[in-house]
Design a protein around this motif. Structure first.
Motif, PDB file in Angstrom:
ATOM      1  N   CYS A 120     -13.463  -5.108  -7.978  1.00 32.52           N
ATOM      2  CA  CYS A 120     -11.850  -4.711  -8.103  1.00 32.52           C
ATOM      3  C   CYS A 120     -11.808  -3.614  -8.984  1.00 32.52           C
ATOM      4  N   VAL A 121     -11.046  -2.767  -9.302  1.00 36.64           N
ATOM      5  CA  VAL A 121     -10.626  -1.850 -10.135  1.00 36.64           C
ATOM      6  C   VAL A 121     -10.627  -2.734 -11.485  1.00 36.64           C
ATOM      7  N   ALA A 162       0.902  -1.352   0.155  1.00 32.45           N
ATOM      8  CA  ALA A 162      -0.023  -0.162  -0.053  1.00 32.45           C
ATOM      9  C   ALA A 162       0.731   1.088   0.135  1.00 32.45           C
ATOM     10  N   ALA A 163       1.935   1.202   0.912  1.00 35.32           N
ATOM     11  CA  ALA A 163       2.899   2.451   1.044  1.00 35.32           C
ATOM     12  C   ALA A 163       3.624   2.575  -0.547  1.00 35.32           C
ATOM     13  N   ALA A 164       3.880   1.387  -1.233  1.00 28.95           N
ATOM     14  CA  ALA A 164       4.617   1.509  -2.532  1.00 28.95           C
ATOM     15  C   ALA A 164       3.558   1.953  -3.568  1.00 28.95           C
ATOM     16  N   ASP A 171      -5.842  -3.246  -4.645  1.00 25.16           N
ATOM     17  CA  ASP A 171      -6.054  -3.114  -6.189  1.00 25.16           C
ATOM     18  C   ASP A 171      -6.601  -1.448  -6.168  1.00 25.16           C
ATOM     19  N   ASP A 172      -7.399  -1.173  -5.369  1.00 25.29           N
ATOM     20  CA  ASP A 172      -7.890   0.332  -5.272  1.00 25.29           C
ATOM     21  C   ASP A 172      -6.821   1.197  -5.080  1.00 25.29           C
ATOM     22  N   VAL A 173      -6.280   1.098  -4.226  1.00 20.84           N
ATOM     23  CA  VAL A 173      -5.051   2.195  -3.616  1.00 20.84           C
ATOM     24  C   VAL A 173      -4.014   2.357  -4.954  1.00 20.84           C
TER      25      VAL A 173
END
Length: 294
Positions: A158-159, A55-57, A89-91
């Motif tokens: 999912c996106v 998520a950070a990446a 997937d969203d982030v």
């Protein structure tokens, strides 16, 4: 040929951030991290969770694909894990790939007590089947030998549609069957051996076997990406620029579409020089994108 790099989740973010940014700047197509509670010789050192790391990446990159190499059912249940995957997937705005495998029999199984003997493959098949359903449909009810799911919701979905892609780790025929059925990609580590020649021979045999598995279910080999974890070989891929070029060439000759290597560490496993990585990025990655000379 596409290239990817694994960044182990062993550094505090102030150190790790620049590696994820650099992976994108260097021109790698995908960047991965391990999804373990701890790993082999590094089990007593620093180690961070894969989901928050990715998520950070995602927050500091824009184009590179991100993923786990690989997640497993060793310490995960498909329902809460599916929620984590939806968030990743969203982030990442649809840049996440789930690398998934059966999991080994090392620290992850020891620290959690381990699955019952003989259940590893069956549990893996159910894990992937359940995730496939959870990520592709609004509600899921599933009952198997290892998991039971009752009316699990999956909004907002999912996106990437119908769900985010799976790259399935498989060396044996049963796991290859899972990869052939559910995978957007297949990844292999090759055989366990200290002999480099035997390793490459084993990789070639596994690639041929996987093509047979695909043919057996009527799926074209061209419909799925072939990933090779190059650093399961006894010789590290980033020992030198020439070594990396040789590894990439051999992998391409065997029909692999994607090559995955590891960010060099100061010592121990994957010990190497970041200067070699920089030269590979500058001199070799553009060659791989362009393809072999006529």
């Amino acid at each position: 040929m596409r290239t990817g790099i694994v960044i182990l989740p062993e550094h505090r973010w102030w150190m790790a951030e620049h590696k994820w940014k650099a992976a994108e700047e260097y021109g790698f197509h995908h960047a991965w991290t391990y999804d373990h509670m701890g790993w082999r010789s590094l089990v007593d050192g620093p180690w961070f969770g894969a989901v928050p790391t990715l998520a950070a990446a995602a927050s500091v990159t824009r184009t590179i694909r991100l993923g786990t190499l690989v997640a497993s059912p060793n310490f995960r249940h498909p329902v809460p894990f599916a929620r984590d995957l939806l968030a990743l997937d969203d982030v990442s705005d649809g840049r996440f790939t789930l690398g998934v495998g059966a999991g080994g029999v090392g620290y992850d199984t020891q620290v959690m007590g381990g699955p019952p003997p003989g259940s590893r493959q069956g549990r893996f098949e159910e894990f992937v089947a359940a995730l496939d359903m959870l990520l592709a449909q609004d509600r899921t009810t599933f009952r198997g030998e290892h998991y039971e799911i009752r009316d699990a919701r999956s909004a907002p979905g999912c996106v990437q549609r119908p769900r985010l892609p799976f790259v399935v780790a498989a060396n044996g025929p049963k796991a290859m069957g899972v990869a052939a059925k559910y995978g957007t990609g297949w990844v292999t580590t090759g055989p366990e051996t200290d002999d480099e020649h035997a390793w490459w021979d084993g990789v070639a045999a596994m690639a041929a076997r996987f093509r047979e598995v695909l043919a057996g279910i009527g799926r074209a080999a061209e419909s799925i990406d072939f990933h090779l974890n190059a650093d399961s070989c006894p010789v590290y891929s980033l020992t030198s620029v020439d070594r990396f070029r040789e590894v990439a060439g051999r992998a391409r000759e065997l029909g692999f579409t994607d090559l995955v290597v590891h960010w060099p560490r100061e010592n121990g496993v994957y010990a190497g020089s970041e200067a070699v990585l920089e030269r590979v990025a500058a001199d070799v990655l553009p060659e791989l994108v362009a393809g072999p000379a006529a």
